[in-house]
Scaffold this motif. Sequence first.
Motif, PDB file in Angstrom:
ATOM      1  N   LEU A   1       5.142  13.892   8.132  1.00 52.27           N
ATOM      2  CA  LEU A   1       6.316  14.277   7.350  1.00 52.27           C
ATOM      3  C   LEU A   1       7.522  13.399   7.635  1.00 52.27           C
ATOM      4  O   LEU A   1       8.251  13.019   6.723  1.00 52.27           O
ATOM      5  CB  LEU A   1       6.682  15.736   7.644  1.00 52.27           C
TER       6      LEU A   1
ATOM      7  N   PRO B   1      16.880   7.732   4.102  1.00 51.56           N
ATOM      8  CA  PRO B   1      16.738   6.616   3.157  1.00 51.56           C
ATOM      9  C   PRO B   1      18.034   6.355   2.367  1.00 51.56           C
ATOM     10  O   PRO B   1      18.379   5.198   2.110  1.00 51.56           O
ATOM     11  CB  PRO B   1      15.606   7.066   2.230  1.00 51.56           C
TER      12      PRO B   1
ATOM     13  N   ALA C   1      19.859   5.042  -6.297  1.00 51.95           N
ATOM     14  CA  ALA C   1      19.085   6.026  -7.058  1.00 51.95           C
ATOM     15  C   ALA C   1      18.847   7.318  -6.288  1.00 51.95           C
ATOM     16  O   ALA C   1      18.413   8.315  -6.858  1.00 51.95           O
ATOM     17  CB  ALA C   1      17.740   5.417  -7.472  1.00 51.95           C
ATOM     18  N   LEU C   2      19.126   7.327  -4.991  1.00 57.61           N
ATOM     19  CA  LEU C   2      18.941   8.556  -4.218  1.00 57.61           C
ATOM     20  C   LEU C   2      20.209   9.416  -4.155  1.00 57.61           C
ATOM     21  O   LEU C   2      20.166  10.546  -3.660  1.00 57.61           O
ATOM     22  CB  LEU C   2      18.492   8.223  -2.782  1.00 57.61           C
TER      23      LEU C   2
ATOM     24  N   VAL D   1       8.105   8.960   0.139  1.00 58.18           N
ATOM     25  CA  VAL D   1       8.572   9.708  -1.036  1.00 58.18           C
ATOM     26  C   VAL D   1       9.817   9.058  -1.658  1.00 58.18           C
ATOM     27  O   VAL D   1       9.849   8.835  -2.872  1.00 58.18           O
ATOM     28  CB  VAL D   1       8.773  11.211  -0.727  1.00 58.18           C
ATOM     29  N   PRO D   2      10.850   8.709  -0.862  1.00 57.54           N
ATOM     30  CA  PRO D   2      11.971   7.989  -1.471  1.00 57.54           C
ATOM     31  C   PRO D   2      11.551   6.627  -2.057  1.00 57.54           C
ATOM     32  O   PRO D   2      12.036   6.233  -3.119  1.00 57.54           O
ATOM     33  CB  PRO D   2      12.957   7.820  -0.315  1.00 57.54           C
TER      34      PRO D   2
ATOM     35  N   GLU E   1      16.660  15.461   5.743  1.00 59.07           N
ATOM     36  CA  GLU E   1      16.588  14.112   6.320  1.00 59.07           C
ATOM     37  C   GLU E   1      15.699  13.167   5.505  1.00 59.07           C
ATOM     38  O   GLU E   1      15.939  11.963   5.485  1.00 59.07           O
ATOM     39  CB  GLU E   1      16.073  14.194   7.770  1.00 59.07           C
ATOM     40  N   MET E   2      14.701  13.696   4.830  1.00 60.15           N
ATOM     41  CA  MET E   2      13.843  12.843   3.993  1.00 60.15           C
ATOM     42  C   MET E   2      14.646  12.175   2.880  1.00 60.15           C
ATOM     43  O   MET E   2      14.250  11.137   2.349  1.00 60.15           O
ATOM     44  CB  MET E   2      12.702  13.649   3.377  1.00 60.15           C
TER      45      MET E   2
ATOM     46  N   TRP F   1      20.064  12.922  -5.912  1.00 54.54           N
ATOM     47  CA  TRP F   1      19.118  13.784  -5.180  1.00 54.54           C
ATOM     48  C   TRP F   1      19.791  14.304  -3.902  1.00 54.54           C
ATOM     49  O   TRP F   1      19.758  15.510  -3.590  1.00 54.54           O
ATOM     50  CB  TRP F   1      17.879  12.950  -4.860  1.00 54.54           C
TER      51      TRP F   1
ATOM     52  N   ILE G   1       6.184   8.973   8.013  1.00 53.11           N
ATOM     53  CA  ILE G   1       5.574   8.374   6.819  1.00 53.11           C
ATOM     54  C   ILE G   1       6.225   8.910   5.540  1.00 53.11           C
ATOM     55  O   ILE G   1       6.817   8.162   4.767  1.00 53.11           O
ATOM     56  CB  ILE G   1       4.041   8.599   6.790  1.00 53.11           C
ATOM     57  N   GLU G   2       6.151  10.227   5.326  1.00 53.20           N
ATOM     58  CA  GLU G   2       6.658  10.755   4.057  1.00 53.20           C
ATOM     59  C   GLU G   2       8.162  10.543   3.884  1.00 53.20           C
ATOM     60  O   GLU G   2       8.650  10.404   2.764  1.00 53.20           O
ATOM     61  CB  GLU G   2       6.326  12.255   3.941  1.00 53.20           C
ATOM     62  N   MET G   3       8.906  10.499   4.974  1.00 55.29           N
ATOM     63  CA  MET G   3      10.349  10.244   4.879  1.00 55.29           C
ATOM     64  C   MET G   3      10.634   8.877   4.266  1.00 55.29           C
ATOM     65  O   MET G   3      11.697   8.653   3.702  1.00 55.29           O
ATOM     66  CB  MET G   3      11.016  10.334   6.245  1.00 55.29           C
TER      67      MET G   3
ATOM     68  N   PHE H   1       4.812   4.048  16.286  1.00 53.81           N
ATOM     69  CA  PHE H   1       5.756   3.415  15.375  1.00 53.81           C
ATOM     70  C   PHE H   1       6.848   2.652  16.134  1.00 53.81           C
ATOM     71  O   PHE H   1       7.813   2.177  15.541  1.00 53.81           O
ATOM     72  CB  PHE H   1       6.366   4.460  14.423  1.00 53.81           C
TER      73      PHE H   1
ATOM     74  N   LEU I   1      14.163  18.383   8.504  1.00 49.73           N
ATOM     75  CA  LEU I   1      13.474  17.092   8.527  1.00 49.73           C
ATOM     76  C   LEU I   1      12.952  16.688   7.157  1.00 49.73           C
ATOM     77  O   LEU I   1      13.045  15.526   6.774  1.00 49.73           O
ATOM     78  CB  LEU I   1      12.297  17.142   9.511  1.00 49.73           C
ATOM     79  N   ASN I   2      12.371  17.642   6.414  1.00 48.87           N
ATOM     80  CA  ASN I   2      11.602  17.262   5.230  1.00 48.87           C
ATOM     81  C   ASN I   2      12.325  17.513   3.906  1.00 48.87           C
ATOM     82  O   ASN I   2      11.939  16.935   2.894  1.00 48.87           O
ATOM     83  CB  ASN I   2      10.238  17.970   5.269  1.00 48.87           C
TER      84      ASN I   2
ATOM     85  N   PHE J   1       9.986   7.365  -5.273  1.00 47.89           N
ATOM     86  CA  PHE J   1      11.026   7.779  -6.219  1.00 47.89           C
ATOM     87  C   PHE J   1      11.742   6.551  -6.792  1.00 47.89           C
ATOM     88  O   PHE J   1      11.958   6.450  -8.005  1.00 47.89           O
ATOM     89  CB  PHE J   1      12.019   8.704  -5.497  1.00 47.89           C
ATOM     90  N   LEU J   2      12.104   5.597  -5.937  1.00 42.41           N
ATOM     91  CA  LEU J   2      12.760   4.379  -6.410  1.00 42.41           C
ATOM     92  C   LEU J   2      11.817   3.591  -7.321  1.00 42.41           C
ATOM     93  O   LEU J   2      12.235   3.063  -8.356  1.00 42.41           O
ATOM     94  CB  LEU J   2      13.208   3.509  -5.229  1.00 42.41           C
TER      95      LEU J   2
END
Lengths: 215, 215
Positions: A105, B114, B127-128, A113-114, B109-110, B131, A108-110, B56, B105-106, A117-118
């Motif tokens: 979450l 970004p 573009a964010l 997903v954005p 912060e997600m 949102w 990776i997804e942080m 990471f 977080l999801n 979206f872009l």
Amino acid sequence: MSGLIIWTYDWVPKGPRGFVRDLRLRWACEEAGLPYSVRTVPFDGRETNHLAQQPFGQVPFLTDGDLKMFESGAGLMHLARKSEKLMPRDPAGEAATLQWMFAALNSIEMVSVPWWFLTMTGQPDNALTGWMGNRLDQLEKVLGGRQWLAADRFTAADLLMADVLRVGKVRAFGDRPATEAYVTRVTDRPAFKKVHADQMAHFAAADAKRAAADS
Amino acid sequence: MSGLIIWTYDWVPKGPRGFVRDLRLRWACEEAGLPYSVRTVPFDGRETNHLAQQPFGQVPFLTDGDLKMFESGAGLMHLARKSEKLMPRDPAGEAATLQWMFAALNSIEMVSVPWWFLTMTGQPDNALTGWMGNRLDQLEKVLGGRQWLAADRFTAADLLMADVLRVGKVRAFGDRPATEAYVTRVTDRPAFKKVHADQMAHFAAADAKRAAADS
């Protein structure tokens, strides 16, 4: 009867079908053999009509008897604590599952997903592309050395990570054979195939109802 | 002695000081009264030098005796399960804490990290932005009606949400008085002030060491 109810939308457009996150909770219940039912809130007016249940207007949310919770990650954690099939009971296996659920979450997804979206709003080469590539490359190294993220067997961490990675544009971004094999391995599980088909059928039935109401 | 060790970098540039996520774990330990120590991995070469501990290349990671875990969210969950001060023990209070930790977080912060990243790379109107504004507006409504996110008292969910929201550009984005009062309320806690000062001192000491090595 466990009283688990997974709440999702009554209908969504074709694009997100198969990816609405009630799938994560359905999948977890199927893997664990936990009985559950699915109920709906209206997609139309979602921005405001169920804020008491989900303050961001999203789905899924989960009820378990008197307990209520939103956020698919939180619901998944709740289910994982009910079944050793989703999360090992030994401290090391549990810690590994926990860290990889959060990594799916929040690491990776942080980014994905954005980035998605872009990409969808006409910016395929955007400022997140390099970051996204780095994270997926790092994950590729991990997945090159093992079949499953935690405890040498399928856990809720694989369910969540594979669900994050299987998004079309994310999966098609670059050539990472270990990651691709991993996503295939996890989504080949019968429980995934069942709940994916169930979600598609759920929204197809809603189409039929809408068509009947319009005619 | 609990054997808790929080791992962070030996040094970072001035920009991220006060925001490196070891702070989340230090803060949780202080709130809960859990003894801990802080150790470091080199910032230089972080892309590759501690991948065995953190795939990471990030910090923090946490060791607790034989247990190891990365991801600040997972570490925080691990600590929250050790202390009722961080997470209530009744099922409803625990579920509420869990859902708001994941929401921080999801759902926030997600979008906010970004968005911040795009802003920092010269795209303040990106573009964010829409949102991001929506999510913060939805959260403002929640915070307009309560002092704390879960269980009518401070929990690990507030720690995490306030840490996400206190980032300068996020905090300055729009005028949301309930959110601003909330961030002030949570970061006024003595435990936050102590660990913030501790982190600043940790990196300042590293400056002094670097200067001595260079001279």
